[in-house]
Design a protein around this motif. Structure first.
Motif, PDB file in Angstrom:
ATOM      1  N   GLU A   1       0.855  -1.184   0.000  1.00  0.00           N
ATOM      2  CA  GLU A   1       0.000   0.000   0.000  1.00  0.00           C
ATOM      3  C   GLU A   1       0.895   1.241   0.000  1.00  0.00           C
ATOM      4  O   GLU A   1       1.507   1.579   1.011  1.00  0.00           O
ATOM      5  N   VAL A   2       0.960   1.911  -1.139  1.00  0.00           N
ATOM      6  CA  VAL A   2       1.895   3.010  -1.343  1.00  0.00           C
ATOM      7  C   VAL A   2       1.123   4.328  -1.370  1.00  0.00           C
ATOM      8  O   VAL A   2       0.176   4.482  -2.139  1.00  0.00           O
ATOM      9  N   HIS A   3       1.541   5.279  -0.542  1.00  0.00           N
ATOM     10  CA  HIS A   3       0.876   6.578  -0.517  1.00  0.00           C
ATOM     11  C   HIS A   3       1.828   7.751  -0.678  1.00  0.00           C
ATOM     12  O   HIS A   3       1.384   8.889  -0.778  1.00  0.00           O
ATOM     13  N   ASN A   4       3.121   7.499  -0.717  1.00  0.00           N
ATOM     14  CA  ASN A   4       4.057   8.614  -0.834  1.00  0.00           C
ATOM     15  C   ASN A   4       5.354   8.120  -1.454  1.00  0.00           C
ATOM     16  O   ASN A   4       5.905   7.094  -1.025  1.00  0.00           O
ATOM     17  N   LEU A   5       5.847   8.842  -2.467  1.00  0.00           N
ATOM     18  CA  LEU A   5       7.129   8.563  -3.111  1.00  0.00           C
ATOM     19  C   LEU A   5       7.878   9.880  -3.215  1.00  0.00           C
ATOM     20  O   LEU A   5       7.329  10.880  -3.670  1.00  0.00           O
ATOM     21  N   ILE A   6       9.154   9.890  -2.809  1.00  0.00           N
ATOM     22  CA  ILE A   6       9.916  11.137  -2.716  1.00  0.00           C
ATOM     23  C   ILE A   6      11.322  10.925  -3.268  1.00  0.00           C
ATOM     24  O   ILE A   6      11.988   9.951  -2.914  1.00  0.00           O
ATOM     25  N   ASN A   7      11.799  11.850  -4.100  1.00  0.00           N
ATOM     26  CA  ASN A   7      13.225  11.993  -4.383  1.00  0.00           C
ATOM     27  C   ASN A   7      13.773  13.075  -3.474  1.00  0.00           C
ATOM     28  O   ASN A   7      13.172  14.142  -3.341  1.00  0.00           O
ATOM     29  N   TYR A   8      14.906  12.823  -2.863  1.00  0.00           N
ATOM     30  CA  TYR A   8      15.517  13.887  -2.065  1.00  0.00           C
ATOM     31  C   TYR A   8      17.033  13.740  -2.105  1.00  0.00           C
ATOM     32  O   TYR A   8      17.578  12.647  -2.212  1.00  0.00           O
ATOM     33  N   GLY A   9      17.688  14.882  -2.048  1.00  0.00           N
ATOM     34  CA  GLY A   9      19.125  14.870  -2.111  1.00  0.00           C
ATOM     35  C   GLY A   9      19.632  14.365  -3.449  1.00  0.00           C
ATOM     36  O   GLY A   9      18.947  14.383  -4.464  1.00  0.00           O
ATOM     37  N   GLN A  10      20.856  13.898  -3.474  1.00  0.00           N
ATOM     38  CA  GLN A  10      21.484  13.485  -4.723  1.00  0.00           C
ATOM     39  C   GLN A  10      21.269  12.015  -5.029  1.00  0.00           C
ATOM     40  O   GLN A  10      21.273  11.634  -6.197  1.00  0.00           O
ATOM     41  N   ILE A  11      21.070  11.207  -4.026  1.00  0.00           N
ATOM     42  CA  ILE A  11      21.097   9.766  -4.288  1.00  0.00           C
ATOM     43  C   ILE A  11      19.953   9.001  -3.625  1.00  0.00           C
ATOM     44  O   ILE A  11      19.964   7.774  -3.627  1.00  0.00           O
ATOM     45  N   MET A  12      18.957   9.674  -3.072  1.00  0.00           N
ATOM     46  CA  MET A  12      17.982   8.995  -2.227  1.00  0.00           C
ATOM     47  C   MET A  12      16.567   9.045  -2.808  1.00  0.00           C
ATOM     48  O   MET A  12      16.137  10.050  -3.355  1.00  0.00           O
ATOM     49  N   THR A  13      15.849   7.942  -2.625  1.00  0.00           N
ATOM     50  CA  THR A  13      14.416   7.872  -2.884  1.00  0.00           C
ATOM     51  C   THR A  13      13.760   7.240  -1.665  1.00  0.00           C
ATOM     52  O   THR A  13      14.277   6.263  -1.117  1.00  0.00           O
ATOM     53  N   ALA A  14      12.620   7.806  -1.244  1.00  0.00           N
ATOM     54  CA  ALA A  14      11.880   7.269  -0.101  1.00  0.00           C
ATOM     55  C   ALA A  14      10.500   6.817  -0.566  1.00  0.00           C
ATOM     56  O   ALA A  14       9.884   7.454  -1.420  1.00  0.00           O
ATOM     57  N   ALA A  15      10.030   5.720   0.019  1.00  0.00           N
ATOM     58  CA  ALA A  15       8.701   5.207  -0.283  1.00  0.00           C
ATOM     59  C   ALA A  15       7.996   4.884   1.021  1.00  0.00           C
ATOM     60  O   ALA A  15       8.522   4.128   1.849  1.00  0.00           O
ATOM     61  N   GLN A  16       6.817   5.477   1.236  1.00  0.00           N
ATOM     62  CA  GLN A  16       6.028   5.209   2.425  1.00  0.00           C
ATOM     63  C   GLN A  16       5.021   4.110   2.076  1.00  0.00           C
ATOM     64  O   GLN A  16       4.110   4.310   1.290  1.00  0.00           O
ATOM     65  N   ILE A  17       5.230   2.920   2.664  1.00  0.00           N
ATOM     66  CA  ILE A  17       4.484   1.730   2.275  1.00  0.00           C
ATOM     67  C   ILE A  17       4.045   0.981   3.530  1.00  0.00           C
ATOM     68  O   ILE A  17       4.857   0.699   4.420  1.00  0.00           O
ATOM     69  N   ASN A  18       2.765   0.669   3.605  1.00  0.00           N
ATOM     70  CA  ASN A  18       2.222  -0.092   4.737  1.00  0.00           C
ATOM     71  C   ASN A  18       2.625   0.522   6.082  1.00  0.00           C
ATOM     72  O   ASN A  18       2.910  -0.202   7.042  1.00  0.00           O
ATOM     73  N   GLY A  19       2.645   1.852   6.132  1.00  0.00           N
ATOM     74  CA  GLY A  19       2.944   2.530   7.382  1.00  0.00           C
ATOM     75  C   GLY A  19       4.411   2.597   7.734  1.00  0.00           C
ATOM     76  O   GLY A  19       4.771   3.131   8.777  1.00  0.00           O
ATOM     77  N   LYS A  20       5.279   2.036   6.897  1.00  0.00           N
ATOM     78  CA  LYS A  20       6.719   2.064   7.147  1.00  0.00           C
ATOM     79  C   LYS A  20       7.403   2.881   6.063  1.00  0.00           C
ATOM     80  O   LYS A  20       6.833   3.139   5.006  1.00  0.00           O
ATOM     81  N   LEU A  21       8.638   3.287   6.338  1.00  0.00           N
ATOM     82  CA  LEU A  21       9.393   4.074   5.382  1.00  0.00           C
ATOM     83  C   LEU A  21      10.573   3.256   4.883  1.00  0.00           C
ATOM     84  O   LEU A  21      11.333   2.684   5.664  1.00  0.00           O
ATOM     85  N   TRP A  22      10.705   3.224   3.548  1.00  0.00           N
ATOM     86  CA  TRP A  22      11.780   2.483   2.892  1.00  0.00           C
ATOM     87  C   TRP A  22      12.621   3.470   2.099  1.00  0.00           C
ATOM     88  O   TRP A  22      12.101   4.388   1.465  1.00  0.00           O
ATOM     89  N   LEU A  23      13.936   3.272   2.141  1.00  0.00           N
ATOM     90  CA  LEU A  23      14.867   4.175   1.482  1.00  0.00           C
ATOM     91  C   LEU A  23      15.682   3.419   0.442  1.00  0.00           C
ATOM     92  O   LEU A  23      16.096   2.277   0.664  1.00  0.00           O
TER      93      LEU A  23
END
Length: 512
Positions: free
Chosen positions: A239-261
């Protein structure tokens, strides 16, 4: 970055005829079949339509005794693998051929039914490597049962685009995969992951209530999904509700209430973010702030139960764990709710918090020095029924919208200044369904900064996209409005209105 192919028009013999040998009949005159309206070659994009009309004459005269046949190679340079696409003089062919440096062969044949004589015209079709830069729009026409994507290109969102007529490429996902996305798309994000050596990958991430998909940005076919994108994560649903690029090398995904980098310098897969607090599923679609600062990769979140902020700082922050922000907040936010979070000015993580007592607070966190800047809002500094928000990373401005109005809060002279904006959609039947601070596709993505990217648009970080929906007509629209970074008000300039979508559920910008 998605690189365009260098295309060269190759010389070819356009036409040839195949006739029965009637040379022994001295008095037999064979009229010439002539074909016009077909170019020697053309260039197109995956997903665009080729529309041509062939004109055929017999002996220079109009003649209605022809049978027609259009066909195209399925593989470039391979005439043994072809498909028939039309039996009329007209063709309207949606290009599903994958981009390739070798051209595809499009052919048109006119056959005289009486004599059996025929003539064929050929056109080399060069399929470009990318649909190009624009806004990729996820929208649904069936209440979220399915979703598809349209790509909008115009001079305000596409570098080098000069026409006043926008270009729409519709229903790209269905064209590429045979069916639309199952369910509602909640988030979409283009990602360039590269360390300049081993790990090089460009994807478009798509998040729904059940799946995280990774699309090939050239063909929009599904390249990977779900567990294949993660390190040791094998949940039945994503269950994905947020996807973010940040900085030079990072992507974050908020999935099932947890954060994955995802750290592109490692293995280009998502790993669980380090957080020792309880509960572990503290992350929401609206409580993760971040910074676009290329060399920093700062990210932070607001723990709603505790009313406290946590952060990671530095380029390789994904290797560490979230740490508590110890700078005093200046208000009791325990039990409060993060209404929105995003990127703020000068590398700060931005948050909009509604405290348990109903009061609103804007907070900017700079993880490099663990500093919180706090702006409490009074009751008059709020738009009634506000439900959509957008922070700006080039100014201390927060935009907010209800279903019918837009307002901004700009920090001027150290104090927040609230203003309603004089704006309304084309029709009273349209309701606002979202707003978004516009950033060009490369900006905030991996490996690019102002010095290394040579195609910046003047509109980058200088306009707001407003999404609307008309229930009566079933049409979604995008309004592009420039704003003043000093006042938070829209300028007199209007960058256009773009329609033909269903209800817009997510949108992002794409690369060249």
């Amino acid at each position: 970055m998605i690189k365009r192919l260098s295309l060269f028009i190759l010389p070819l013999t356009l036409l040839f005829s195949c006739y029965q040998d009637l040379s022994t009949t001295a008095d037999k005159v064979i009229p010439e079949i002539e074909i016009s309206g077909i170019p020697d070659s053309l260039e197109t994009y995956f997903g665009e339509e080729i529309a041509l009309h062939a004109t055929v004459t017999l002996g220079g005269e109009a003649y209605d005794g022809f049978d027609y046949a259009w066909a195209i190679d399925l593989k470039p340079g391979n005439s043994r693998d072809r498909i028939d696409i039309s039996e009329t003089a007209d063709i309207a062919y949606r290009v599903a051929n994958q981009p390739n440096e070798t051209p595809y062969c499009l052919s048109f044949t006119a056959t005289d039914r009486e004599s059996g004589l025929f003539k064929t015209a050929f056109c080399h079709v060069f399929v470009r490597s990318s649909l190009g830069e624009g806004i990729l729009v996820a929208h649904t026409r069936d209440g979220g049962e399915t979703t598809d994507f349209d790509l909008l290109a115009n001079k305000y969102v596409t570098y080098g685009y000069t026409s006043d007529v926008p270009r729409y490429t519709r229903d790209i996902y269905q064209l590429a995969n045979g069916q639309p996305v199952n369910g509602k798309v909640n988030a979409v994000l283009p990602v360039v992951r590269s360390d300049g050596a081993v790990y090089n990958e460009t994807l478009i991430l798509v998040g729904t209530d059940e799946h995280l998909l990774a699309l090939d940005p050239l063909t929009f076919k599904v390249a990977k999904q779900d567990g294949a994108l993660f390190n040791g994560y094998k949940e039945p649903t994503f269950e994905v509700h947020n996807l973010i690029n940040y900085g030079q090398i990072m992507t974050a995904a908020q999935i099932n209430g947890k954060l994955w980098l995802n750290i592109c310098h490692t293995n280009n897969i998502f790993n669980i973010a380090g957080y020792s607090g309880i509960p572990a599923d503290v992350f929401t679609p609206t409580n993760v702030g971040y910074a676009y600062a290329v060399q920093q990769s700062d990210i932070a979140f607001f723990n709603e139960a505790e009313g406290k902020f946590y952060y990671m700082h530095a380029q390789f922050s994904g290797y560490s764990s979230f740490a508590l922000v110890t700078d005093p907040v200046g208000a009791d936010l325990a039990g409060g709710k993060s209404l929105w979070a995003g990127a703020g000015k000068e590398g700060r993580c931005a948050f909009l918090i509604q405290a348990a007592d109903g009061k609103h607070h804007i907070l900017y966190l700079h993880p490099s020095d663990n500093e919180l800047i706090h702006y409490p809002l009074d009751a008059n500094q709020w738009l009634t029924d506000a439900q959509y928000f957008a922070f700006c990373d080039n100014a201390d401005i927060l935009f907010m919208a209800s279903d019918s109005k837009i307002a901004s809060i700009a920090v001027i002279g150290g104090s927040p200044v609230f203003r309603e904006i004089n704006w309304s959609p084309d029709s009273k039947n349209e309701v606002i369904t979202g707003i978004k601070f516009y950033t060009q596709g490369w900006y905030g993505a991996h490996g690019f900064d102002y010095t290394s990217y040579t195609f910046p648009l003047a509109t980058n970080r200088m306009q707001v996209a407003i999404f609307t929906y008309n229930e009566k007509t079933g049409e979604g629209k995008i309004y592009l409005r420039p704003f003043n970074v000093s006042t938070g008000l829209f300028t007199y300039k209007d960058n256009g209105v773009y329609g033909g979508f269903g209800r817009i559920t997510a949108a992002t910008t794409t690369f060249r």
